[in-house]
Design a protein around this motif. Structure first.
Motif, PDB file in Angstrom:
ATOM      1  N   THR A 275      72.396  47.774  33.757  1.00  0.00           N
ATOM      2  CA  THR A 275      72.531  49.135  34.257  1.00  0.00           C
ATOM      3  C   THR A 275      71.193  49.615  34.821  1.00  0.00           C
ATOM      4  OG1 THR A 275      73.368  51.347  33.715  1.00  0.00           O
ATOM      5  CG2 THR A 275      72.069  50.231  32.039  1.00  0.00           C
ATOM      6  N   SER A 276      71.112  50.887  35.210  1.00  0.00           N
ATOM      7  CA  SER A 276      69.975  51.297  36.048  1.00  0.00           C
ATOM      8  C   SER A 276      69.098  52.425  35.522  1.00  0.00           C
ATOM      9  CB  SER A 276      70.493  51.713  37.436  1.00  0.00           C
ATOM     10  OG  SER A 276      71.141  50.644  38.074  1.00  0.00           O
ATOM     11  N   ASN A 277      69.560  53.256  34.600  1.00  0.00           N
ATOM     12  CA  ASN A 277      68.802  54.466  34.269  1.00  0.00           C
ATOM     13  C   ASN A 277      68.072  54.415  32.935  1.00  0.00           C
ATOM     14  OD1 ASN A 277      69.591  55.591  36.671  1.00  0.00           O
ATOM     15  ND2 ASN A 277      71.314  56.716  35.794  1.00  0.00           N
ATOM     16  N   ASP A 278      68.473  53.493  32.051  1.00  0.00           N
ATOM     17  CA  ASP A 278      67.809  53.297  30.763  1.00  0.00           C
ATOM     18  C   ASP A 278      67.723  54.579  29.930  1.00  0.00           C
ATOM     19  OD1 ASP A 278      66.680  51.546  28.921  1.00  0.00           O
ATOM     20  OD2 ASP A 278      64.625  52.051  29.521  1.00  0.00           O
ATOM     21  N   THR A 279      68.838  55.293  29.852  1.00  0.00           N
ATOM     22  CA  THR A 279      68.907  56.465  28.986  1.00  0.00           C
ATOM     23  C   THR A 279      69.309  56.024  27.579  1.00  0.00           C
ATOM     24  OG1 THR A 279      71.239  56.881  29.474  1.00  0.00           O
ATOM     25  CG2 THR A 279      69.607  57.894  30.948  1.00  0.00           C
ATOM     26  N   LYS A 280      69.497  56.977  26.680  1.00  0.00           N
ATOM     27  CA  LYS A 280      69.857  56.657  25.297  1.00  0.00           C
ATOM     28  C   LYS A 280      71.205  55.954  25.194  1.00  0.00           C
ATOM     29  CE  LYS A 280      67.123  60.310  23.146  1.00  0.00           C
ATOM     30  NZ  LYS A 280      67.157  61.556  22.333  1.00  0.00           N
ATOM     31  N   PHE A 281      72.047  56.091  26.226  1.00  0.00           N
ATOM     32  CA  PHE A 281      73.331  55.387  26.211  1.00  0.00           C
ATOM     33  C   PHE A 281      73.133  53.883  26.062  1.00  0.00           C
ATOM     34  CE2 PHE A 281      75.067  59.211  28.405  1.00  0.00           C
ATOM     35  CZ  PHE A 281      76.139  59.431  27.564  1.00  0.00           C
ATOM     36  N   THR A 282      72.033  53.371  26.591  1.00  0.00           N
ATOM     37  CA  THR A 282      71.817  51.919  26.545  1.00  0.00           C
ATOM     38  C   THR A 282      71.447  51.439  25.146  1.00  0.00           C
ATOM     39  OG1 THR A 282      69.452  52.082  27.096  1.00  0.00           O
ATOM     40  CG2 THR A 282      71.012  51.938  28.936  1.00  0.00           C
ATOM     41  N   LEU A 283      71.038  52.361  24.278  1.00  0.00           N
ATOM     42  CA  LEU A 283      70.561  51.978  22.946  1.00  0.00           C
ATOM     43  C   LEU A 283      71.572  52.227  21.840  1.00  0.00           C
ATOM     44  CD1 LEU A 283      66.910  53.394  23.185  1.00  0.00           C
ATOM     45  CD2 LEU A 283      67.691  51.057  23.617  1.00  0.00           C
ATOM     46  N   VAL A 284      72.558  53.094  22.081  1.00  0.00           N
ATOM     47  CA  VAL A 284      73.501  53.433  21.012  1.00  0.00           C
ATOM     48  C   VAL A 284      74.731  52.540  21.030  1.00  0.00           C
ATOM     49  CG1 VAL A 284      72.735  55.824  20.922  1.00  0.00           C
ATOM     50  CG2 VAL A 284      74.628  55.207  22.434  1.00  0.00           C
ATOM     51  N   THR A 285      74.819  51.635  22.000  1.00  0.00           N
ATOM     52  CA  THR A 285      75.950  50.716  22.068  1.00  0.00           C
ATOM     53  C   THR A 285      75.624  49.423  21.322  1.00  0.00           C
ATOM     54  OG1 THR A 285      75.130  49.738  24.122  1.00  0.00           O
ATOM     55  CG2 THR A 285      76.621  51.617  24.318  1.00  0.00           C
ATOM     56  N   ARG A 286      76.650  48.649  21.077  1.00  0.00           N
ATOM     57  CA  ARG A 286      76.464  47.312  20.504  1.00  0.00           C
ATOM     58  C   ARG A 286      77.287  46.321  21.316  1.00  0.00           C
ATOM     59  NH1 ARG A 286      72.929  49.668  19.063  1.00  0.00           N
ATOM     60  NH2 ARG A 286      72.004  49.923  16.999  1.00  0.00           N
ATOM     61  N   PRO A 287      76.670  45.392  22.018  1.00  0.00           N
ATOM     62  CA  PRO A 287      75.215  45.219  22.071  1.00  0.00           C
ATOM     63  C   PRO A 287      74.537  46.307  22.898  1.00  0.00           C
ATOM     64  CG  PRO A 287      76.271  43.736  23.619  1.00  0.00           C
ATOM     65  CD  PRO A 287      77.385  44.377  22.850  1.00  0.00           C
ATOM     66  N   GLU A 288      73.220  46.444  22.707  1.00  0.00           N
ATOM     67  CA  GLU A 288      72.461  47.349  23.554  1.00  0.00           C
ATOM     68  C   GLU A 288      72.473  46.820  24.983  1.00  0.00           C
ATOM     69  OE1 GLU A 288      68.594  47.665  21.815  1.00  0.00           O
ATOM     70  OE2 GLU A 288      69.297  48.841  20.095  1.00  0.00           O
ATOM     71  N   VAL A 289      72.371  47.723  25.955  1.00  0.00           N
ATOM     72  CA  VAL A 289      72.581  47.354  27.355  1.00  0.00           C
ATOM     73  C   VAL A 289      71.255  47.082  28.066  1.00  0.00           C
ATOM     74  CG1 VAL A 289      73.663  48.002  29.533  1.00  0.00           C
ATOM     75  CG2 VAL A 289      74.615  48.839  27.362  1.00  0.00           C
ATOM     76  N   THR A 290      71.162  45.925  28.701  1.00  0.00           N
ATOM     77  CA  THR A 290      70.009  45.611  29.541  1.00  0.00           C
ATOM     78  C   THR A 290      69.960  46.602  30.697  1.00  0.00           C
ATOM     79  OG1 THR A 290      70.060  43.264  28.980  1.00  0.00           O
ATOM     80  CG2 THR A 290      68.972  43.865  31.055  1.00  0.00           C
ATOM     81  N   SER A 291      68.755  47.093  31.020  1.00  0.00           N
ATOM     82  CA  SER A 291      68.661  48.139  32.033  1.00  0.00           C
ATOM     83  C   SER A 291      67.370  48.048  32.835  1.00  0.00           C
ATOM     84  CB  SER A 291      68.727  49.522  31.379  1.00  0.00           C
ATOM     85  OG  SER A 291      68.626  50.551  32.342  1.00  0.00           O
ATOM     86  N   ILE A 292      67.451  48.498  34.070  1.00  0.00           N
ATOM     87  CA  ILE A 292      66.240  48.775  34.833  1.00  0.00           C
ATOM     88  C   ILE A 292      65.553  49.950  34.150  1.00  0.00           C
ATOM     89  CG2 ILE A 292      65.351  49.648  37.039  1.00  0.00           C
ATOM     90  CD1 ILE A 292      67.871  48.267  38.321  1.00  0.00           C
ATOM     91  N   GLY A 293      64.302  49.779  33.803  1.00  0.00           N
ATOM     92  CA  GLY A 293      63.558  50.837  33.134  1.00  0.00           C
ATOM     93  C   GLY A 293      62.859  51.731  34.145  1.00  0.00           C
ATOM     94  N   GLN A 294      63.175  53.014  34.085  1.00  0.00           N
ATOM     95  CA  GLN A 294      62.538  53.983  34.985  1.00  0.00           C
ATOM     96  C   GLN A 294      61.647  54.929  34.184  1.00  0.00           C
ATOM     97  OE1 GLN A 294      64.837  55.874  38.059  1.00  0.00           O
ATOM     98  NE2 GLN A 294      66.609  54.558  37.701  1.00  0.00           N
ATOM     99  N   PRO A 295      60.433  55.209  34.656  1.00  0.00           N
ATOM    100  CA  PRO A 295      59.561  56.170  33.965  1.00  0.00           C
ATOM    101  C   PRO A 295      60.008  57.599  34.266  1.00  0.00           C
ATOM    102  CG  PRO A 295      58.482  55.401  35.956  1.00  0.00           C
ATOM    103  CD  PRO A 295      59.796  54.637  35.854  1.00  0.00           C
ATOM    104  N   LYS A 296      61.130  57.995  33.658  1.00  0.00           N
ATOM    105  CA  LYS A 296      61.794  59.244  34.049  1.00  0.00           C
ATOM    106  C   LYS A 296      60.910  60.472  33.835  1.00  0.00           C
ATOM    107  CE  LYS A 296      65.175  57.861  31.408  1.00  0.00           C
ATOM    108  NZ  LYS A 296      64.803  56.421  31.317  1.00  0.00           N
ATOM    109  N   TYR A 297      60.281  60.546  32.672  1.00  0.00           N
ATOM    110  CA  TYR A 297      59.389  61.679  32.411  1.00  0.00           C
ATOM    111  C   TYR A 297      58.277  61.721  33.452  1.00  0.00           C
ATOM    112  CZ  TYR A 297      56.048  64.663  29.937  1.00  0.00           C
ATOM    113  OH  TYR A 297      55.165  65.669  29.598  1.00  0.00           O
ATOM    114  N   ASP A 298      57.706  60.555  33.754  1.00  0.00           N
ATOM    115  CA  ASP A 298      56.607  60.497  34.717  1.00  0.00           C
ATOM    116  C   ASP A 298      57.052  60.879  36.120  1.00  0.00           C
ATOM    117  OD1 ASP A 298      55.059  59.666  32.638  1.00  0.00           O
ATOM    118  OD2 ASP A 298      54.925  57.576  33.254  1.00  0.00           O
TER     119      ASP A 298
END
Length: 335
Positions: A275-298
């Motif tokens: 996936t592309s946005n690397d929000t918390k959705f990627t971490l609360v699933t099982r398995p966790e979702v591989t994602s493009i990491g974006q420096p959103k805060y920055d």
């Protein structure tokens, strides 16, 4: 002494026996006031409960120390993380933030920009997947700088802060191909949107070309940006014979994964997902979702810093800033 509920600058001036200009100088931090007079004015402000009106101050100073932020969805995790970066830097530079929600409706976006302009904001930060011509025309008519955050315009004229979406999608595509997949699907938003047609799809095709795989338009899917859309498009992806997918949105990616698992597919053994946005959705699933990491805060913080420079008429060498991305490898890819 009881404070007046709606004290004005006139009340303060009358209490102290000074001119309105003197009170204004004190309120705006002008040092050209005698210390004894300044103390009396400040005491009167406290006693009367006077709160200077930012818009009224702006009529004289040409500034309201207020910026507007246009968001497509205030509940969306991606945009809310950008907004946090914007707000923190705005506070650092003593700007108030007016936030508007548009549901990514061009009519509401146009209204939001016009409404912010009517409030004499000093600048605007715009977030969204697409800028329709009407919205661009409205922005062009605003007498204040506008910066895009996590958004692109088709002509690349507006100042913006993003990642390199072409390179990010290219990397994701080559990653799953190297893992053994020759039928890789991509799910984007509407293909008429510049961020999809000029960035995501271009990156996808570049990844295919690098790995010497021909582009197949039956593996290109456009859908809405929510979980149910992922569930709906997943069946089409499987029917097209894909064994891996690059999704533009985390909720969509989770919908795809749950459909696959509900229908007997093992992730990542049978099917890989990035996936592309690397929000918390990627971490609360099982398995966790591989994602493009974006420096959103920055992205939000840098966009706000750029806006402060534009509002101060500072020279900026580069108004098209691309921050570095990463690939956060998790449980939906084999490597």
């Amino acid at each position: 002494m009881q404070k007046k509920s709606s004290a004005t600058i006139y009340d303060v001036a009358h209490r102290v026996g000074v001119s309105l200009a003197t009170v204004s100088r004190v309120v705006n931090g002008n040092n050209n006031v005698r210390e004894s007079t300044k103390r009396k004015v400040l005491d009167a402000i406290e006693e009367l409960g006077y709160h200077p009106n930012a818009v009224a101050r702006g009529l004289a100073s040409k500034k309201t120390t207020t910026i507007g932020v246009v968001m497509p969805d205030v509940t969306d995790m991606y945009y809310s993380e950008l907004a946090r970066g914007i707000d923190d830097v705005a506070n650092m530079y003593h700007y108030d933030v007016l936030l508007t929600n548009t549901d990514e409706d061009p009519v509401r976006e146009t209204m939001a920009v016009n409404n912010l302009a009517s409030k004499q904001v000093d600048g605007i930060i715009f977030m969204g997947n697409e800028l329709e011509r009407e919205v661009l025309n409205t922005i062009a008519g605003v007498d204040a700088p506008v910066v895009l955050a996590g958004s692109v315009d088709g002509e690349g004229k507006l100042p913006s802060v993003n990642i390199d979406y072409v390179e990010a999608i290219k990397e994701a595509t080559t990653t799953v191909i190297k893992n053994g997949h020759d039928r890789v699907a991509i799910v984007t938003g509407p293909v008429t949107h510049a961020i999809n047609s000029l960035h995501r799809i271009v990156g996808y095709k570049a990844g295919l070309e690098e790995m010497q795989i021909a582009f197949d338009d039956t593996l290109l899917f456009a859908t809405h940006q929510d979980y149910s859309a992922g569930l709906q498009v997943a069946e089409k992806i499987v029917s097209a014979g894909a064994t891996a997918v690059i999704a533009y949105d985390d909720e969509v990616a989770v919908g795809i994964m749950n459909y696959l698992r509900d229908n007997g597919k093992k992730v990542p053994e049978d099917f890989e997902i990035i996936t592309s946005n690397d929000t918390k959705f990627t971490l609360v699933t099982r398995p966790e979702v591989t994602s493009i990491g974006q420096p959103k805060y920055d992205i939000g913080a840098v966009a706000m810093r750029m806006l402060t420079k534009l509002m101060n008429n500072e020279i900026i060498d580069d108004t098209q800033i691309k921050l570095p991305h990463t690939l956060e490898r998790r449980g939906t890819t084999r490597n």
